[in-house]
Write an enzyme that holds these catalytic residues in place. Structure first.
Site, PDB file in Angstrom:
ATOM      1  N   TRP A 192      -2.315  -2.951  -1.629  1.00  0.00           N
ATOM      2  CA  TRP A 192      -1.967  -4.234  -1.749  1.00  0.00           C
ATOM      3  C   TRP A 192      -2.953  -5.031  -0.785  1.00  0.00           C
ATOM      4  O   TRP A 192      -2.830  -4.814   0.378  1.00  0.00           O
ATOM      5  CB  TRP A 192      -0.579  -4.391  -1.371  1.00  0.00           C
ATOM      6  CG  TRP A 192      -0.217  -5.952  -1.668  1.00  0.00           C
ATOM      7  CD1 TRP A 192       0.308  -6.401  -2.775  1.00  0.00           C
ATOM      8  CD2 TRP A 192       0.029  -6.858  -0.910  1.00  0.00           C
ATOM      9  NE1 TRP A 192       0.737  -7.794  -2.825  1.00  0.00           N
ATOM     10  CE2 TRP A 192       0.754  -8.032  -1.463  1.00  0.00           C
ATOM     11  CE3 TRP A 192      -0.150  -6.972   0.685  1.00  0.00           C
ATOM     12  CZ2 TRP A 192       0.813  -9.219  -0.715  1.00  0.00           C
ATOM     13  CZ3 TRP A 192       0.237  -8.169   1.161  1.00  0.00           C
ATOM     14  CH2 TRP A 192       0.542  -9.137   0.538  1.00  0.00           C
ATOM     15  N   CYS A 242       0.673  -1.243   0.029  1.00  0.00           N
ATOM     16  CA  CYS A 242      -0.162   0.028   0.031  1.00  0.00           C
ATOM     17  C   CYS A 242       1.025   1.293   0.131  1.00  0.00           C
ATOM     18  O   CYS A 242       1.766   1.296   0.572  1.00  0.00           O
ATOM     19  CB  CYS A 242      -0.826   0.210   1.091  1.00  0.00           C
ATOM     20  SG  CYS A 242      -2.054  -1.193   1.217  1.00  0.00           S
ATOM     21  N   HIS A 265      18.651 -37.341  -6.012  1.00  0.00           N
ATOM     22  CA  HIS A 265      18.342 -37.690  -4.651  1.00  0.00           C
ATOM     23  C   HIS A 265      16.585 -37.708  -4.741  1.00  0.00           C
ATOM     24  O   HIS A 265      16.024 -37.473  -3.525  1.00  0.00           O
ATOM     25  CB  HIS A 265      18.914 -37.072  -3.555  1.00  0.00           C
ATOM     26  CG  HIS A 265      20.254 -37.492  -3.294  1.00  0.00           C
ATOM     27  ND1 HIS A 265      20.699 -38.759  -2.991  1.00  0.00           N
ATOM     28  CD2 HIS A 265      21.454 -36.889  -3.672  1.00  0.00           C
ATOM     29  CE1 HIS A 265      22.066 -38.899  -3.071  1.00  0.00           C
ATOM     30  NE2 HIS A 265      22.419 -37.644  -3.339  1.00  0.00           N
ATOM     31  N   LYS A 308      13.852 -14.904  -9.563  1.00  0.00           N
ATOM     32  CA  LYS A 308      13.694 -13.641 -10.640  1.00  0.00           C
ATOM     33  C   LYS A 308      12.847 -14.278 -11.817  1.00  0.00           C
ATOM     34  O   LYS A 308      11.772 -13.673 -12.301  1.00  0.00           O
ATOM     35  CB  LYS A 308      14.912 -13.188 -11.253  1.00  0.00           C
ATOM     36  CG  LYS A 308      15.174 -11.612 -11.375  1.00  0.00           C
ATOM     37  CD  LYS A 308      15.388 -10.918 -10.409  1.00  0.00           C
ATOM     38  CE  LYS A 308      14.705 -11.089  -8.946  1.00  0.00           C
ATOM     39  NZ  LYS A 308      15.171 -10.510  -8.046  1.00  0.00           N
ATOM     40  N   ASN A 312      -2.059   2.358   5.351  1.00  0.00           N
ATOM     41  CA  ASN A 312      -1.001   1.393   5.077  1.00  0.00           C
ATOM     42  C   ASN A 312      -0.574   0.572   6.385  1.00  0.00           C
ATOM     43  O   ASN A 312      -0.092   1.139   7.061  1.00  0.00           O
ATOM     44  CB  ASN A 312       0.363   1.902   4.336  1.00  0.00           C
ATOM     45  CG  ASN A 312       1.480   0.876   3.989  1.00  0.00           C
ATOM     46  OD1 ASN A 312       1.068  -0.384   3.999  1.00  0.00           O
ATOM     47  ND2 ASN A 312       2.693   1.286   4.445  1.00  0.00           N
ATOM     48  N   GLY A 313      -0.638  -0.759   6.262  1.00  0.00           N
ATOM     49  CA  GLY A 313      -0.512  -1.628   7.589  1.00  0.00           C
ATOM     50  C   GLY A 313      -1.588  -2.394   7.896  1.00  0.00           C
ATOM     51  O   GLY A 313      -2.260  -2.794   7.023  1.00  0.00           O
ATOM     52  N   ARG A 352       4.012  -0.341  -4.526  1.00  0.00           N
ATOM     53  CA  ARG A 352       3.882  -0.809  -3.211  1.00  0.00           C
ATOM     54  C   ARG A 352       2.513  -1.633  -3.333  1.00  0.00           C
ATOM     55  O   ARG A 352       2.110  -2.031  -2.329  1.00  0.00           O
ATOM     56  CB  ARG A 352       3.594   0.308  -2.262  1.00  0.00           C
ATOM     57  CG  ARG A 352       4.969   1.152  -2.289  1.00  0.00           C
ATOM     58  CD  ARG A 352       4.782   2.411  -1.261  1.00  0.00           C
ATOM     59  NE  ARG A 352       4.549   1.894  -0.024  1.00  0.00           N
ATOM     60  CZ  ARG A 352       5.540   1.648   0.727  1.00  0.00           C
ATOM     61  NH1 ARG A 352       6.704   1.822   0.441  1.00  0.00           N
ATOM     62  NH2 ARG A 352       5.257   1.320   2.198  1.00  0.00           N
ATOM     63  N   LYS A 371       6.263  -4.384  -3.478  1.00  0.00           N
ATOM     64  CA  LYS A 371       7.748  -4.203  -3.255  1.00  0.00           C
ATOM     65  C   LYS A 371       7.952  -4.279  -1.903  1.00  0.00           C
ATOM     66  O   LYS A 371       9.066  -4.602  -1.555  1.00  0.00           O
ATOM     67  CB  LYS A 371       8.236  -2.970  -3.906  1.00  0.00           C
ATOM     68  CG  LYS A 371       9.450  -2.387  -3.760  1.00  0.00           C
ATOM     69  CD  LYS A 371      10.356  -2.784  -5.075  1.00  0.00           C
ATOM     70  CE  LYS A 371      11.592  -2.840  -4.747  1.00  0.00           C
ATOM     71  NZ  LYS A 371      12.357  -3.816  -5.567  1.00  0.00           N
ATOM     72  N   GLU A 380       9.091 -15.275 -10.640  1.00  0.00           N
ATOM     73  CA  GLU A 380       8.202 -14.182 -10.083  1.00  0.00           C
ATOM     74  C   GLU A 380       7.657 -13.218 -11.269  1.00  0.00           C
ATOM     75  O   GLU A 380       6.677 -12.551 -10.970  1.00  0.00           O
ATOM     76  CB  GLU A 380       8.703 -13.266  -8.986  1.00  0.00           C
ATOM     77  CG  GLU A 380       9.961 -12.481  -9.441  1.00  0.00           C
ATOM     78  CD  GLU A 380      10.523 -11.415  -8.338  1.00  0.00           C
ATOM     79  OE1 GLU A 380       9.637 -10.942  -7.670  1.00  0.00           O
ATOM     80  OE2 GLU A 380      11.808 -11.305  -8.206  1.00  0.00           O
ATOM     81  N   GLU A 413      18.671 -17.110  -6.744  1.00  0.00           N
ATOM     82  CA  GLU A 413      18.415 -15.686  -7.317  1.00  0.00           C
ATOM     83  C   GLU A 413      17.563 -15.678  -8.694  1.00  0.00           C
ATOM     84  O   GLU A 413      16.737 -15.069  -8.939  1.00  0.00           O
ATOM     85  CB  GLU A 413      19.286 -14.946  -6.921  1.00  0.00           C
ATOM     86  CG  GLU A 413      18.836 -13.521  -7.395  1.00  0.00           C
ATOM     87  CD  GLU A 413      17.756 -13.016  -6.908  1.00  0.00           C
ATOM     88  OE1 GLU A 413      17.147 -13.281  -5.903  1.00  0.00           O
ATOM     89  OE2 GLU A 413      17.189 -11.686  -7.319  1.00  0.00           O
TER      90      GLU A 413
END
Ligand code: F6R
Length: 606
Positions: A75, A2, A502, A483, A99-100, A27, A601, A486, A479
């Site tokens: 978000w 947010c 294995h 990347k 936001n929160g 965000r 983000k 996502e 990484e």
């Protein structure tokens, strides 16, 4: 998670709020909304989806006309993305953006229902708006203070009271919020990029400080109405840093910024080709005194920590435990006074990382934060901070932040190894000099982008793929895999190459491409054997290796040969091509590269 904005001044408030929100969409982008004072009443416009939906809606239906207001990009946490759940929330008397997460919203909601309030959304935010309304006594400061005493959780709130149409109120706890200070205009924002077009000067609000933002000034108080005189911060970012600058996506721009970001990050920490963290208050005596080092972070930042672990253990010979923050905090870790906890975070706001750091602090460990965003919560709460200087990272998928985090991990490893006598001064100088030269090598590796684009074209139809590597290459392939998945939405895993046999090798078919990372000379033969095993089972293999390694013909279907660097530093060379492969795969699949679905983000919820 947010984005919150606010504006008071002579400009068209709606235009400023929309522009500021466009810089905060990273965000969250589940919905957008604004509230503006129009002829003394609060006019709200909001809808599900991207900010562009809101802009279209307002173009058709008319936009609020005023000079004072608040805005939000969401978000979703409580309640699905929908028009009703979009912020702002409230009623004609009090309207807020948030936001929160309000942890005790259910109890408050139940109480307010018994007091006759009704609710239209499923959000926790609406309860705060209605609680403000419930306590409102004509004095906004008193009302806010009463509400703060009751709500639990995290919040950055922008608040409008109908009776005060010339001002907005703001308060935060555990979610970031800044107040931008302009000339005859003032702003509110979750992050600097939202206001940088208008002003570079801002106040960082501390926990539960309440700001009153008016056109002609900003005043900040504590909950007891004592005025607080704060220092003004000045953003040293270039205005263009928050723009795409001719690139199709922020991610591509940020990949290209990596050589400069690394240079800007390491240069102030190197003196005469030796690491130097004295400005951060880190002495050699201190660095060699720790029994264990913990590195805790989330996602990409954790992968930077994985590289750090390999490098510190290899050259400084100190045990390093790397942990995912959300695991660390619930596994009752054995950490204490003689330990160093390094937390890594681009945003400096990641809830799990912050909580893990607090745990380590409480256990008596020293905390060192490697953070990109100045003044962020983690940076403020850590015992020591090393700021990375990547500038704003807008694309949700992290690239340059990872690269600079890794560069700091190297410098720290060299410093610790020198401090505890595992490297001589000459050796330390040699490593540090190699690191100083690495930006040019990264530049060369970015120049492989056409090859990466071609390799992406070979991956776009895959449903699933595998990254393999050993040692540092395994850390790096984690990484690369994150990347890719996502932003391309292709399922991908990274595996320690030696572990394939294995179990995982049973997944290998012609439909399962394998990306093998083999930059470590002493392990390359072993990885080649694993490549042969997957190739024999039909996998299309892309090999990422150092140009100096001799590879026999036919080992892989495609090879990307990286410019040469010392093998210890190869993760910094190989990272950019892996990012570019992910980038082009996403572009070719027609995805929204900078705003992948379901992500945001800055993850300020656990
Ligand atoms: C992936 C990505 C995330 C972040 C993670 C931690 O591209 O960006 O995995 O690395 O959410 O965020 P910070 O570094 O802000 O703590």
């Amino acid at each position: 998670m947010c984005g919150v904005v606010g504006y008071v001044g002579d400009r068209d408030c709606t235009d400023v709020l929309v522009d500021a929100l466009s810089k905060l969409e990273y965000r969250g982008y589940d919905s957008a909304g604004i509230a503006v004072f129009e002829h003394g009443t609060i006019k709200v416009d909001k809808c599900k989806g991207r900010l562009s939906n809101l802009v279209e809606k307002m173009a058709e239906e008319g936009k609020p006309d005023g000079h004072c207001g608040i805005g939000h990009t969401r978000w979703a946490t409580h309640g699905e993305p929908s028009d009703i759940n979009s912020h702002p929330h409230g009623n004609k008397r009090v309207t807020i953006v948030h936001n929160g997460i309000i942890e005790n919203y259910k109890q408050i909601k139940d109480f307010l229902i018994t007091e006759g309030y009704s609710f239209v959304s499923e959000t926790d935010t609406e309860t705060v708006a209605k609680l403000l309304d419930y306590y409102y006594n004509g004095d906004p400061m008193e009302t806010i203070a009463r509400v703060l005493a009751e709500i639990k959780g995290s919040y950055a709130l922008g608040i409008m009271f109908r009776d005060f149409p010339d001002r907005i109120f703001a308060v935060r706890k555990d979610s970031p919020l800044i107040v931008g200070v302009g000339e005859n205009e003032n702003f509110l924002a979750s992050d600097v990029p939202a206001i940088i077009h208008y002003t570079r000067d801002y106040y960082l609000l501390e926990q539960n400080e309440i700001a009153i933002v008016k056109k002609d000034g900003v005043r900040i108080y504590d909950v007891h109405k004592n005025e607080i005189h704060k220092e003004l911060n000045t953003a040293d970012w270039d205005v263009d840093a928050a723009e795409k600058g001719g690139y199709e996506h922020f991610m591509l721009k940020e990949i290209h910024e990596q050589p400069t970001s690394v240079k800007t990050t390491i240069t102030p920490r190197i003196a005469e080709h030796m690491p130097d963290f004295t400005a951060e208050g880190l002495t050699k005596e201190e660095l060699k005194s720790y029994k264990n080092i913990f590195i805790v972070a989330c996602g990409t930042a954790m992968h930077a920590g994985m590289v750090g672990k390999y490098v510190i253990e290899k050259i400084a010979r100190i045990p390093v435990i790397v942990d995912i923050a959300s695991e660390f905090r619930y596994r009752d870790p054995i950490i204490g006074e003689n330990d160093l906890m390094i937390v890594i975070s681009q945003s400096g706001e990641t809830a799990d990382t912050k909580a893990a750091m607090e745990m380590a602090k409480n256990a008596g460990a020293t905390t060192l934060a490697i953070v990109n965003v100045k003044g962020s919560s983690i940076a403020r709460e850590a015992d020591k901070v090393i700021y990375t200087h990547a500038g704003p990272e807008i694309s949700v998928a992290s690239t340059k932040a990872y690269m600079v985090q890794v560069s700091i991990m190297y410098l720290l490893a060299f410093e610790i190894a020198y401090a505890n006598g595992k490297l001589t001064k000459e050796q330390c100088e040699e490593y540090t000099t190699m690191l100083e030269e690495i930006p040019e090598v990264i530049e060369e590796s970015i120049a492989l982008k056409e090859k990466c684009q071609f390799l992406a074209s070979r991956l776009i139809n895959a449903d699933s793929l595998l990254y393999i590597g050993r040692g540092l290459d395994y850390a790096l392939s984690m990484e690369g895999s994150l990347k890719l998945k996502e932003i391309s939405y292709i399922h991908s895993e990274s595996y320690a190459a030696g572990e394939l046999k294995h179990g995982t090798i049973s997944l290998i078919t012609e439909q399962m491409p394998v990306i093998a990372v083999a930059t470590q000379h002493d392990l390359v033969e072993k990885t080649i054997s694993n490549i042969k095993e997957v190739k024999a089972r039909g996998a299309m293999v892309i090999l990422v290796c150092d140009q100096d390694v001799d590879i026999e013909d036919g080992v892989a279907d495609e090879i990307i040969k990286l410019p040469h660097a010392d093998q210890l530093l190869m993760p910094m060379v190989a990272a950019a091509p892996l990012q570019l492969i992910a980038y082009y795969t996403s572009v070719l699949r027609g995805n929204d590269v900078d705003k992948p679905r379901n992500l945001a983000k800055s993850v300020t919820v656990e």
